[in-house]
Design a protein around this motif. Structure first.
Motif: not given
Length: 195
Positions: A169-195
């Protein structure tokens, strides 16, 4: 809009639109790609000293230096046992980039995702693998492995019925060539709260 095989070595854009403030903004795209080819051509014949690579380029400039630096950072070239620059084979490169080594991607890869950041984490993983040059089948396989091995899928919180359905369902992310950095930083903040 056309997409190019080599990203801008400053802003990492793969289209003719550079990010604001990019030091190569306004540089024609064929000039950017030519700089990469100038660096890679001598290395395709075998390992060389960096000075030899520079000497083989008709006019070494800041764009060539930035392309060389980007190829090093991205792991496309690395020093051999004698300290000479060596172009990795496609298989060596895929193996090297299969595990992200810098944050925020390293945190996402190693710790997995948690409910509340799944969308950002999966988006970031797919976009990152696309950015480092994996094909869609390779990206799909790596993300499916990550979902299982990191414990992300087991934590629940997904609307999809299976990891395969989620990734597909996320293949469109690959095909559009979106950047990863902003989403990765947002996910890392949540993950660190669990760590």
């Amino acid at each position: 809009m056309p997409r190019f095989d080599y990203p801008c070595p400053d802003c990492h854009a793969t289209s003719s639109l550079h990010d604001a403030g990019c030091r190569f903004e306004g540089t024609e795209w064929q000039t950017v790609e030519r700089a990469y080819v100038d660096v890679l051509a001598p290395l395709s014949a075998g390992a060389r000293d960096e000075d030899d690579v520079r000497d083989l380029v008709p006019e070494w400039d800041a764009l060539h230096q930035a392309a060389l630096s980007h190829l090093r950072r991205s792991g496309r070239i690395q020093p051999d046992t004698n300290g000479r620059l060596e172009l990795l084979t496609a298989e060596e490169y895929r193996e090297q980039v299969s595990e992200p080594t810098t944050d925020p991607m390293r945190t996402i890869y190693r710790q997995g995702s948690y409910p509340g950041c799944h969308d950002n984490a999966v988006f970031a993983m797919i976009a990152w693998y696309e950015m480092v040059g994996l094909t869609w089948p390779e990206t799909r396989e790596k993300v499916l492995e990550w979902l299982e091995e990191s414990g992300t899928w087991a934590r629940g919180g997904f609307e999809e019925n299976s990891p395969t359905e989620l990734v597909d369902s996320k293949r469109h992310v690959y095909e559009a060539g979106y950047g990863w950095k902003e989403k990765a930083q947002a996910a890392k903040r949540v993950i660190q709260r669990h760590g």
